[in-house]
Write an enzyme that holds these catalytic residues in place. Structure first.
Site, PDB file in Angstrom:
ATOM      1  N   HIS A 230       5.105  12.626   3.639  1.00  0.00           N
ATOM      2  CA  HIS A 230       4.350  12.106   4.833  1.00  0.00           C
ATOM      3  C   HIS A 230       2.904  12.474   4.724  1.00  0.00           C
ATOM      4  CE1 HIS A 230       3.624  10.488   8.637  1.00  0.00           C
ATOM      5  NE2 HIS A 230       4.147  11.295   9.465  1.00  0.00           N
ATOM      6  N   HIS A 271       1.763   0.798  -0.446  1.00  0.00           N
ATOM      7  CA  HIS A 271       1.820   0.881   1.036  1.00  0.00           C
ATOM      8  C   HIS A 271       3.003   0.331   1.479  1.00  0.00           C
ATOM      9  CE1 HIS A 271       0.938   0.852   5.223  1.00  0.00           C
ATOM     10  NE2 HIS A 271      -0.158   1.693   4.857  1.00  0.00           N
ATOM     11  N   ARG A 280      -8.692   0.966   5.574  1.00  0.00           N
ATOM     12  CA  ARG A 280      -9.155   2.692   5.871  1.00  0.00           C
ATOM     13  C   ARG A 280      -9.744   3.171   4.456  1.00  0.00           C
ATOM     14  NH1 ARG A 280      -4.104   5.083   8.394  1.00  0.00           N
ATOM     15  NH2 ARG A 280      -3.202   3.935   6.562  1.00  0.00           N
ATOM     16  N   ASP A 326      -5.066   7.303   1.346  1.00  0.00           N
ATOM     17  CA  ASP A 326      -5.443   8.581   0.732  1.00  0.00           C
ATOM     18  C   ASP A 326      -6.121   8.713  -0.439  1.00  0.00           C
ATOM     19  OD1 ASP A 326      -3.683   9.765   2.797  1.00  0.00           O
ATOM     20  OD2 ASP A 326      -1.941   9.556   1.919  1.00  0.00           O
ATOM     21  N   ARG A 352      -4.198  12.927  14.444  1.00  0.00           N
ATOM     22  CA  ARG A 352      -3.001  12.339  14.976  1.00  0.00           C
ATOM     23  C   ARG A 352      -2.709  12.928  16.287  1.00  0.00           C
ATOM     24  NH1 ARG A 352       0.072   9.013  11.518  1.00  0.00           N
ATOM     25  NH2 ARG A 352      -1.538   7.616  10.705  1.00  0.00           N
ATOM     26  N   ARG A 377      18.549   9.040  22.022  1.00  0.00           N
ATOM     27  CA  ARG A 377      19.808   9.236  21.725  1.00  0.00           C
ATOM     28  C   ARG A 377      20.517   8.182  20.787  1.00  0.00           C
ATOM     29  NH1 ARG A 377      23.961  11.143  19.665  1.00  0.00           N
ATOM     30  NH2 ARG A 377      25.512  12.395  20.862  1.00  0.00           N
TER      31      ARG A 377
HETATM   32  N1  AMX Z   1       3.164   4.864  -8.084  1.00  0.00           N
HETATM   33  C1  AMX Z   1       4.420   4.535  -8.534  1.00  0.00           C
HETATM   34  N2  AMX Z   1       5.376   3.719  -8.238  1.00  0.00           N
HETATM   35  C2  AMX Z   1       5.128   3.094  -7.066  1.00  0.00           C
HETATM   36  C3  AMX Z   1       3.926   3.147  -6.585  1.00  0.00           C
HETATM   37  C4  AMX Z   1       2.814   3.961  -6.962  1.00  0.00           C
HETATM   38  N3  AMX Z   1       1.511   4.155  -6.438  1.00  0.00           N
HETATM   39  N4  AMX Z   1       3.953   2.323  -5.301  1.00  0.00           N
HETATM   40  C5  AMX Z   1       5.220   1.927  -5.415  1.00  0.00           C
HETATM   41  N5  AMX Z   1       5.792   2.288  -6.408  1.00  0.00           N
HETATM   42  C6  AMX Z   1       7.429   2.218  -6.468  1.00  0.00           C
HETATM   43  C7  AMX Z   1       8.365   2.879  -5.445  1.00  0.00           C
HETATM   44  O1  AMX Z   1       8.328   4.143  -5.617  1.00  0.00           O
HETATM   45  C8  AMX Z   1       9.373   1.883  -5.643  1.00  0.00           C
HETATM   46  O2  AMX Z   1      10.275   2.445  -6.525  1.00  0.00           O
HETATM   47  P1  AMX Z   1      11.794   2.425  -6.689  1.00  0.00           P
HETATM   48  O3  AMX Z   1      12.295   1.027  -6.796  1.00  0.00           O
HETATM   49  O4  AMX Z   1      12.341   2.965  -8.087  1.00  0.00           O
HETATM   50  O5  AMX Z   1      12.256   3.085  -5.471  1.00  0.00           O
HETATM   51  C9  AMX Z   1       8.899   0.655  -5.886  1.00  0.00           C
HETATM   52  O6  AMX Z   1       7.600   0.672  -6.476  1.00  0.00           O
HETATM   53  C10 AMX Z   1       8.734  -0.324  -4.934  1.00  0.00           C
HETATM   54  O7  AMX Z   1       7.874   0.436  -4.003  1.00  0.00           O
HETATM   55  P2  AMX Z   1       7.294  -0.341  -2.562  1.00  0.00           P
HETATM   56  O8  AMX Z   1       8.403  -1.001  -1.915  1.00  0.00           O
HETATM   57  O9  AMX Z   1       6.018  -1.302  -3.312  1.00  0.00           O
HETATM   58  O10 AMX Z   1       6.658   0.594  -1.709  1.00  0.00           O
HETATM   59  P3  AMX Z   1       7.373   1.855  -0.907  1.00  0.00           P
HETATM   60  O11 AMX Z   1       7.535   1.342   0.498  1.00  0.00           O
HETATM   61  O12 AMX Z   1       8.778   2.176  -1.224  1.00  0.00           O
HETATM   62  O13 AMX Z   1       6.528   2.885  -1.100  1.00  0.00           O
HETATM   63  C11 AMX Z   1       4.489   4.484  -0.915  1.00  0.00           C
HETATM   64  C12 AMX Z   1       5.317   3.031  -0.507  1.00  0.00           C
HETATM   65  C13 AMX Z   1       3.366   4.624  -0.266  1.00  0.00           C
HETATM   66  C14 AMX Z   1       5.690   5.646  -0.872  1.00  0.00           C
HETATM   67  C15 AMX Z   1       4.317   4.058  -2.440  1.00  0.00           C
HETATM   68  O14 AMX Z   1       3.391   3.155  -2.840  1.00  0.00           O
HETATM   69  C16 AMX Z   1       4.017   5.570  -3.355  1.00  0.00           C
HETATM   70  O15 AMX Z   1       4.734   6.357  -3.728  1.00  0.00           O
HETATM   71  N6  AMX Z   1       2.752   5.383  -3.557  1.00  0.00           N
HETATM   72  C17 AMX Z   1       1.991   6.607  -4.361  1.00  0.00           C
HETATM   73  C18 AMX Z   1       2.015   7.875  -3.305  1.00  0.00           C
HETATM   74  C19 AMX Z   1       0.796   7.712  -2.125  1.00  0.00           C
HETATM   75  O16 AMX Z   1      -0.015   7.254  -2.531  1.00  0.00           O
HETATM   76  N7  AMX Z   1       1.396   8.137  -1.209  1.00  0.00           N
HETATM   77  C20 AMX Z   1       0.239   8.046   0.065  1.00  0.00           C
HETATM   78  C21 AMX Z   1       0.852   7.092   1.073  1.00  0.00           C
HETATM   79  C22 AMX Z   1      -0.308   6.731   2.088  1.00  0.00           C
HETATM   80  C23 AMX Z   1       0.252   5.949   3.039  1.00  0.00           C
HETATM   81  O17 AMX Z   1       1.023   4.936   2.900  1.00  0.00           O
HETATM   82  N8  AMX Z   1      -0.573   5.963   4.147  1.00  0.00           N
END
Ligand code: AMX
Length: 391
Positions: A230, A271, A280, A326, A352, A377
Site C-alpha cells: 500500500h 494501476h 498525478r 509513485d 491522507r 460487519r
Molecule cells: N511490473 C511488473 N509486473 C506488473 C506491473 C509492473 N509495473 N504492473 C502489473 N504487473 C503484473 C501484475 O503483477 C499482474 O501479474 P500476475 O498476473 O502474475 O498477478 C499482472 O501484471 C496484471 O496486473 P494488472 O491487472 O495490470 O494490475 P494489478 O491491479 O494487479 O496491480 C499494481 C496494480 C499497481 C499493484 C501493479 O501495477 C504493480 O505492481 N506495479 C508496480 C509497483 C508499483 O508501482 N506500486 C505502486 C502503486 C501505486 C498506485 O497504484 N497508486
C-alpha cells in the site's frame, strides 16, 4: 449518483468473491472522491489535474465542505486551522522516548495516538480538524526527534501555511525552503484522497464505525498505509530509481527487462483502476521539468517513463503499463532535500489524514440522514460450506 462506467459492479455475491479482499464488492458511497480509468482521482467532482495548483488548505476545505472556498471562506478556514494548531504539551516528551531505528510510519501512528491521548473532544469534525491543524508540526518533530536534532527546534508559527510550518519545523540546513514548500504542497494536494475503498481509508472508517475516536481511527489507517503493498510503495519506488542508476535509455531498458525476467515489479508503473498515465504522475513530471530538469534522479524517471511502458506493454496481462503516482514523487522530494526514502510514506499519511478525516466525518454524522453508517460487519462463512446453504 450514477455508477461509474467501466467498473465491474457485482449484483450477486458468489463463492468466487470470497477470500478476495472484498475486491470490487460494492459496500458504500463516498462523498469526497472517486477514481475513473481515464482521469484518475476526482475530489468532490473536480478531476485532480484541475486542483494541482490549488492550496492544500483550500483542497481540505473542499473535501470537508464539498465546494471550493471563496477568498473570504478561505481566509476564515486558515484562521480556523491556525486557532487549533498548537500541539498539547507532552507530545515532544513521548517522541523523545521512541526508538530511533523505528520506522517513521510507526512514529507517525504513535504521534497521532499521543495527540489523541492529550486532547480528544469526542466531536468528529472538531477532532478531525484539530488533527489536520496539528499534523505539520507533528511531522516536523518526528523528523527532528528521530534524527536526534531535538535542540534548537524553531518555534511553531501557526500563522504560516500548513506546509510552511512543516518546512520551518524541519529547518534543514542548505536547502531552498520555498522550493521544498512547493514540492511538498503539490505532493500534499495530489495524495489527500483516493476513493472510499483503498485499504487505509477503509480501515480508518471501519475503526471509526465502532465509535473509536478520530485519533484511533486515523492511527489505525496509518498502520494500514505502512504496508509495502500500500503506502510504502512510494518508498520502494525511489529505492528502485536509485537502483536504476542511469538515465541512458538503452541501459534503462536492459535494467527493466532484467527486473521483469527476475520476477520483480517495475516500480512506478501500472494501476489497479486507471488505464492511462496517472494525472498525478503527469503533474509531478510537469513540476519536475520546471524545478529540476537536470537532477539525475529526474532524468532517470524521465528515461523510465520513455522506456518502461513500451516494455511492459509486451506483457498482455498488464492492463496499464503507464506511470503511476509513485514514479515521480520520490525524485522530487529527494531533489528538495528530503533524501531518506523511509520517510516518504509519512508524507502520504499526512496528506491522507485530510481525506480519511473528511470521509470519517461523512460516515459518522452525514450519511443515512445524519444517523451515520452502522458498525462494519461483513459476513464470513464457515470454510467448506456452500454460500447458498448458510444464513
Ligand atoms: N511490473 C511488473 N509486473 C506488473 C506491473 C509492473 N509495473 N504492473 C502489473 N504487473 C503484473 C501484475 O503483477 C499482474 O501479474 P500476475 O498476473 O502474475 O498477478 C499482472 O501484471 C496484471 O496486473 P494488472 O491487472 O495490470 O494490475 P494489478 O491491479 O494487479 O496491480 C499494481 C496494480 C499497481 C499493484 C501493479 O501495477 C504493480 O505492481 N506495479 C508496480 C509497483 C508499483 O508501482 N506500486 C505502486 C502503486 C501505486 C498506485 O497504484 N497508486
Amino acid at each position: 449518483m450514477g455508477l461509474l462506467d467501466n467498473e465491474e459492479v457485482l449484483c450477486e455475491v458468489t463463492e468466487n468473491h470470497l477470500n478476495t479482499g472484498l475486491r470490487g464488492i460494492p459496500v458504500g458511497t463516498c462523498r469526497t472522491s472517486f477514481v475513473t480509468p481515464d482521469e484518475g482521482v476526482h475530489y468532490c467532482g473536480y478531476p485532480i489535474r484541475e486542483l494541482v495548483d490549488v492550496s492544500p488548505e483550500d483542497v481540505i476545505y473542499l473535501l470537508f465542505n464539498k465546494e471550493l472556498p471563496n477568498a473570504e471562506q478561505s481566509a476564515m478556514f486558515r484562521e480556523n486551522l491556525a486557532s487549533r494548531a498548537s500541539l498539547p504539551e507532552g507530545v515532544e516528551q513521548v517522541l523523545s522516548s521512541l526508538p530511533k531505528h523505528g520506522h517513521p510510519m510507526d512514529w507517525l501512528s504513535i504521534g497521532i495516538h499521543t495527540l489523541g491521548m492529550y486532547d480528544t473532544t469526542g466531536d468528529w469534525l472538531e477532532d478531525a480538524l484539530n488533527l489536520i491543524a496539528r499534523m505539520p508540526r507533528l511531522m516536523g518533530l518526528i523528523f527532528r526527534y528521530r534524527e536526534g536534532r531535538e535542540s534548537d527546534i524553531p518555534a511553531d508559527d501557526v500563522a504560516q501555511s500548513l506546509v510552511e510550518r512543516f518546512v520551518n519545523t524541519l529547518d534543514l540546513d542548505g536547502i531552498d525552503k520555498a522550493k521544498m514548500a512547493r514540492v511538498v504542497s503539490a505532493y500534499f494536494v495530489l495524495h489527500m484522497d483516493h476513493g472510499g475503498g483503498n485499504l487505509s481509508t477503509f480501515t480508518g472508517k471501519s475503526i471509526a464505525s465502532g465509535k473509536a475516536t478520530v485519533y484511533s481511527a486515523i492511527a489505525g489507517a496509518m498502520n494500514a498505509l505502512s504496508g509495502p503493498l500500500h503506502g510504502r510503495a512510494n518508498q520502494s519506488c525511489l529505492e528502485f530509481v536509485l537502483k536504476v542508476g542511469t538515465s541512458d535509455e538503452a541501459e534503462v531498458e536492459r535494467f527493466v527487462r532484467n527486473e521483469l525476467s527476475e520476477g520483480r515489479p517495475v516500480f512506478g508503473f501500472g494501476h489497479a483502476v486507471l488505464s492511462v498515465e496517472d494525472p498525478r504522475a503527469t503533474a509531478q513530471f510537469e513540476l519536475g521539468k520546471k524545478i529540476c530538469p537536470d537532477d539525475e534522479n529526474f532524468k532517470i524517471i524521465t528515461a523510465l517513463r520513455n522506456v518502461a511502458p513500451r516494455v511492459l506493454s509486451e506483457n498482455k496481462r498488464i492492463r496499464n503499463p503507464n506511470a503511476n503516482v509513485d514514479i515521480a514523487s520520490g525524485a522530487l522530494l529527494h531533489h528538495v532535500g528530503l533524501k531518506d526514502p523511509t520517510y516518504y510514506t509519512t508524507f502520504f499519511g499526512w496528506a491522507r489524514v485530510a481525506g480519511i478525516g473528511a470521509q470519517i466525518v461523512d460516515e459518522r454524522v452525514v450519511m443515512r440522514s445524519g444517523r451515520g453508517v452502522p458498525i462494519y460487519r461483513p459476513k464470513y462463512f464457515p470454510e467448506g460450506q456452500e454460500l447458498r446453504h448458510v444464513e
